[in-house]
Write an enzyme that holds these catalytic residues in place. Structure first.
Site, PDB file in Angstrom:
ATOM      1  N   LYS A 285       0.834  -1.212   0.000  1.00 33.04           N
ATOM      2  CA  LYS A 285       0.000   0.000   0.000  1.00 33.04           C
ATOM      3  C   LYS A 285       0.866   1.258   0.000  1.00 33.04           C
ATOM      4  O   LYS A 285       0.673   2.157  -0.807  1.00 33.04           O
ATOM      5  CB  LYS A 285      -0.911  -0.009   1.230  1.00 33.04           C
ATOM      6  N   ASN A 286       1.820   1.321   0.914  1.00 29.90           N
ATOM      7  CA  ASN A 286       2.557   2.569   1.084  1.00 29.90           C
ATOM      8  C   ASN A 286       3.493   2.863  -0.081  1.00 29.90           C
ATOM      9  O   ASN A 286       3.885   4.015  -0.280  1.00 29.90           O
ATOM     10  CB  ASN A 286       3.322   2.574   2.416  1.00 29.90           C
TER      11      ASN A 286
ATOM     12  N   CYS B 252      -5.355   8.130   8.979  1.00 27.74           N
ATOM     13  CA  CYS B 252      -5.665   7.443  10.222  1.00 27.74           C
ATOM     14  C   CYS B 252      -5.491   8.367  11.414  1.00 27.74           C
ATOM     15  O   CYS B 252      -4.658   9.273  11.412  1.00 27.74           O
ATOM     16  CB  CYS B 252      -4.763   6.223  10.374  1.00 27.74           C
TER      17      CYS B 252
ATOM     18  N   ARG C 135      -0.234  14.919  13.065  1.00 29.82           N
ATOM     19  CA  ARG C 135       0.551  14.465  11.908  1.00 29.82           C
ATOM     20  C   ARG C 135       1.019  15.686  11.116  1.00 29.82           C
ATOM     21  O   ARG C 135       0.491  16.004  10.048  1.00 29.82           O
ATOM     22  CB  ARG C 135      -0.280  13.496  11.050  1.00 29.82           C
TER      23      ARG C 135
ATOM     24  N   ASP D  90       3.648   0.410  12.383  1.00 26.30           N
ATOM     25  CA  ASP D  90       2.447  -0.141  11.743  1.00 26.30           C
ATOM     26  C   ASP D  90       2.229  -1.620  12.069  1.00 26.30           C
ATOM     27  O   ASP D  90       1.238  -2.207  11.637  1.00 26.30           O
ATOM     28  CB  ASP D  90       2.517   0.054  10.215  1.00 26.30           C
TER      29      ASP D  90
ATOM     30  N   ARG E 287      -9.082   0.182   3.689  1.00 32.53           N
ATOM     31  CA  ARG E 287      -8.175   1.180   3.119  1.00 32.53           C
ATOM     32  C   ARG E 287      -6.858   0.538   2.692  1.00 32.53           C
ATOM     33  O   ARG E 287      -6.249   0.971   1.709  1.00 32.53           O
ATOM     34  CB  ARG E 287      -7.834   2.254   4.176  1.00 32.53           C
TER      35      ARG E 287
HETATM   36  C1  UD1 Z   1       4.111   6.769   6.890  1.00 36.35           C
HETATM   37  C2  UD1 Z   1       3.150   5.633   6.668  1.00 36.35           C
HETATM   38  C3  UD1 Z   1       2.481   5.238   7.977  1.00 36.35           C
HETATM   39  C4  UD1 Z   1       3.524   4.917   9.040  1.00 36.35           C
HETATM   40  C5  UD1 Z   1       4.551   6.052   9.145  1.00 36.35           C
HETATM   41  C6  UD1 Z   1       5.718   5.694  10.059  1.00 36.35           C
HETATM   42  C7  UD1 Z   1       2.466   6.032   4.377  1.00 36.35           C
HETATM   43  C8  UD1 Z   1       1.377   6.451   3.448  1.00 36.35           C
HETATM   44  N1  UD1 Z   1       2.173   6.070   5.692  1.00 36.35           N
HETATM   45  O1  UD1 Z   1       3.340   7.866   7.376  1.00 36.35           O
HETATM   46  O2  UD1 Z   1       1.666   4.106   7.728  1.00 36.35           O
HETATM   47  O3  UD1 Z   1       2.889   4.758  10.282  1.00 36.35           O
HETATM   48  O4  UD1 Z   1       5.091   6.361   7.854  1.00 36.35           O
HETATM   49  O5  UD1 Z   1       6.356   4.548   9.600  1.00 36.35           O
HETATM   50  O6  UD1 Z   1       3.534   5.644   3.955  1.00 36.35           O
HETATM   51  N2  UD1 Z   1       6.740  14.288  11.354  1.00 36.35           N
HETATM   52  C9  UD1 Z   1       6.989  15.599  11.646  1.00 36.35           C
HETATM   53  N3  UD1 Z   1       6.986  16.507  10.607  1.00 36.35           N
HETATM   54  C10 UD1 Z   1       6.772  16.142   9.313  1.00 36.35           C
HETATM   55  C11 UD1 Z   1       6.531  14.781   9.044  1.00 36.35           C
HETATM   56  C12 UD1 Z   1       6.515  13.868  10.080  1.00 36.35           C
HETATM   57  O7  UD1 Z   1       7.175  15.991  12.804  1.00 36.35           O
HETATM   58  O8  UD1 Z   1       6.800  17.000   8.421  1.00 36.35           O
HETATM   59  C13 UD1 Z   1       6.744  13.290  12.467  1.00 36.35           C
HETATM   60  C14 UD1 Z   1       5.384  12.635  12.668  1.00 36.35           C
HETATM   61  O9  UD1 Z   1       4.566  13.376  13.539  1.00 36.35           O
HETATM   62  C15 UD1 Z   1       5.764  11.280  13.222  1.00 36.35           C
HETATM   63  C16 UD1 Z   1       7.115  10.972  12.548  1.00 36.35           C
HETATM   64  O10 UD1 Z   1       7.604  12.217  12.080  1.00 36.35           O
HETATM   65  O11 UD1 Z   1       5.976  11.354  14.609  1.00 36.35           O
HETATM   66  C17 UD1 Z   1       7.063   9.995  11.416  1.00 36.35           C
HETATM   67  O12 UD1 Z   1       6.114  10.426  10.462  1.00 36.35           O
HETATM   68  P1  UD1 Z   1       6.230  10.020   8.912  1.00 36.35           P
HETATM   69  O13 UD1 Z   1       7.335   9.052   8.731  1.00 36.35           O
HETATM   70  O14 UD1 Z   1       6.239  11.278   8.114  1.00 36.35           O
HETATM   71  O15 UD1 Z   1       4.866   9.274   8.682  1.00 36.35           O
HETATM   72  P2  UD1 Z   1       3.966   9.317   7.390  1.00 36.35           P
HETATM   73  O16 UD1 Z   1       4.809   9.486   6.177  1.00 36.35           O
HETATM   74  O17 UD1 Z   1       2.819  10.242   7.586  1.00 36.35           O
END
Ligand code: UD1
Length: 425
Positions: free
Chosen positions: A22-23, A117, A122, A306, A398
């Site tokens: 998915k990701n 989710c 986020r 996850d 999803r």
């Molecule tokens: C992706 C995955 C999700 C998984 C997560 C962590 C997808 C579509 N989703 O989510 O299933 O749980 O990786 O493995 O691939 N953060 C910041 N600032 C930012 C971005 C992130 O502070 O600009 C923080 C977030 O709050 C979180 C951490 O960084 O604590 C990791 O987030 P991130 O790796 O960005 O997760 P996603 O890409 O949203």
């Protein structure tokens, strides 16, 4: 709304085939916006996030058709809009990839503030910081993000937090930028490597994906008429590994990449399970014991957040007390309240949960609060005594393809009740 009715007490046994990730798919589909012409993607999971994304891409002018159950043909020749529909994009988190991809292609993107989710705050500050470093102006207001620029110029970007989304988004934005971009302190998840492999296969110059630093030399165009196969899903693989342990079962998981599972494999062995790896298969067998273990979730190659809820179900049945520390998302223990309704003994506070193992879970009406929590609760229903009603299963749809069919092939007894009227029952 659909719900599952699950008759419990099942020991899962047999073989299961893993779908495409998915990701990876939700990043590679927007990445085709950077390609001139037609891309064919194989091993695409047929899940609701992918379907919504295809609808959004069509609104931007892409022609998309399923040429078989898992193959998508995407023609991005006639993209005619950089305004992604706000109602649709705010429905799921990965719509943020449209910003990097549209910015790279058309120097402008407007996308609804991403939803997804319910895992706690986020933020996307790291994405925005990166786009600005490449020369874009980014405005966040009225529930939408608008990024514009005359041209993108490569730059060094250091991420303050390791973020999957920011890493991929900045790869997308810099592939067609002028000059070289160096991304530092990046995420290393398998789907990041898959996105880079896809883009390199159509002519990009991305080096170092899977390490802490990624270097992207901008190219002038990416070529169409290419076929690419999406990597197998690491999290679906892990979900079935946990299900084998939780149900005291024996599952042969096919079409997966065992190296992506090292952190979970190590924990299953520590718990006393048997793991047998051959080529692209993993067999997980319960071996009369579930020892308690402690885990802390962390970016890859650490233990994936996850898979935390699915492992939580296993630990709720361990022979003693385990501790999980959630290192990525602050609200990821909502499923523990549902497991406690089923007789588990879990105390969750902040980012830590203590699991005192119990002998059995018992059926109860339970509610999924997000995608992976939903998968965990489905496993709980499969092993519990009695008949469990699992609600909010649209979250599971999803990201898991035909999940009840896959579990039914392993012996589970699950019925999907479509469009039920809760108060009539
Ligand atoms: C992706 C995955 C999700 C998984 C997560 C962590 C997808 C579509 N989703 O989510 O299933 O749980 O990786 O493995 O691939 N953060 C910041 N600032 C930012 C971005 C992130 O502070 O600009 C923080 C977030 O709050 C979180 C951490 O960084 O604590 C990791 O987030 P991130 O790796 O960005 O997760 P996603 O890409 O949203």
């Amino acid at each position: 709304m659909d719900k599952f009715i699950i008759e419990g007490n099942t020991v899962l046994k047999g073989e299961v085939e893993i779908s495409g990730a998915k990701n990876a798919a939700v990043a590679i589909i927007p990445a085709t916006l950077l390609v001139n012409g037609i891309t064919t993607l194989e091993n695409v999971p047929n899940i609701s996030d992918v379907k919504i994304l295809c609808e959004i891409m069509k609104k931007l002018g892409a022609k998309i058709s399923w040429i078989s159950e898992h193959s998508l043909k995407i023609d991005t020749t006639h993209i005619n809009s950089t305004n992604a529909p706000l109602d649709m994009t705010s429905k799921f988190r990965a719509s943020y990839y449209l910003i990097g991809a549209l910015l790279g292609r058309a120097k402008r993107a407007q996308v609804g503030l991403p939803g997804g989710c319910n895992l706690g705050a986020r933020p996307i500050d790291q994405h925005i910081k990166g786009f600005e470093a490449l020369g874009a102006e980014v405005d966040v207001s009225q529930g939408k993000i608008t990024a514009t620029t005359k041209k993108l110029v490569g730059a060094p970007i250091y991420f303050d937090v390791v973020s999957v989304g920011a890493t991929i988004n900045l790869i997308l934005a810099s592939v067609l930028a002028e000059g070289t971009t160096v991304l530092d302190n990046v995420a290393k998840e398998p789907h990041i490597v898959d996105v880079a492999n896809f883009l390199n296969s159509v002519g990009a110059d991305i080096r170092g994906a899977g390490t802490d630093t990624i270097k992207i030399n901008g190219v002038t165009a990416l070529n169409g008429n290419h076929t690419y196969s999406v990597v197998p899903d690491q999290i679906e693989t892990g979900t079935f590994m946990c299900a084998a342990m939780a149900s005291h079962g024996d599952i042969l998981i096919k079409n997966c990449i065992p190296e992506h599972m090292d952190s979970l494999t190590a924990k299953i062995i520590e718990m006393g399970g048997e793991v047998d790896i051959k080529d692209d298969t993993i067999r997980v067998k319960y071996n009369n014991v579930i020892n308690p273990v402690n885990i802390k979730t962390a970016p890859y190659p650490g233990f994936p957040t996850d898979l935390q809820p699915q492992l939580g179900v296993v630990l709720s049945l361990a022979n003693g007390t385990s501790i999980i520390n959630e290192g990525i998302w602050e609200s990821r223990f909502q499923y523990t309240a549902e497991l406690n309704k089923m007789g588990a003994k879990i105390t969750a506070q902040g980012t830590t949960a203590i699991f005192e193992g119990v002998e059995k879970l018992v059926a109860a009406p339970i509610y999924a609060s997000d995608l992976r929590a939903g998968a965990a609760l489905l496993i709980a229903g499969i092993i519990a005594d009695g008949e469990t009603q699992l609600y909010n299963i649209h979250y599971i749809d999803r990201g898991y393809e035909h999940i009840e069919e896959k579990f039914k092939k392993l012996g589970a007894k699950i019925s999907r009740i479509s469009n039920y009227d809760d108060y009539a029952n």
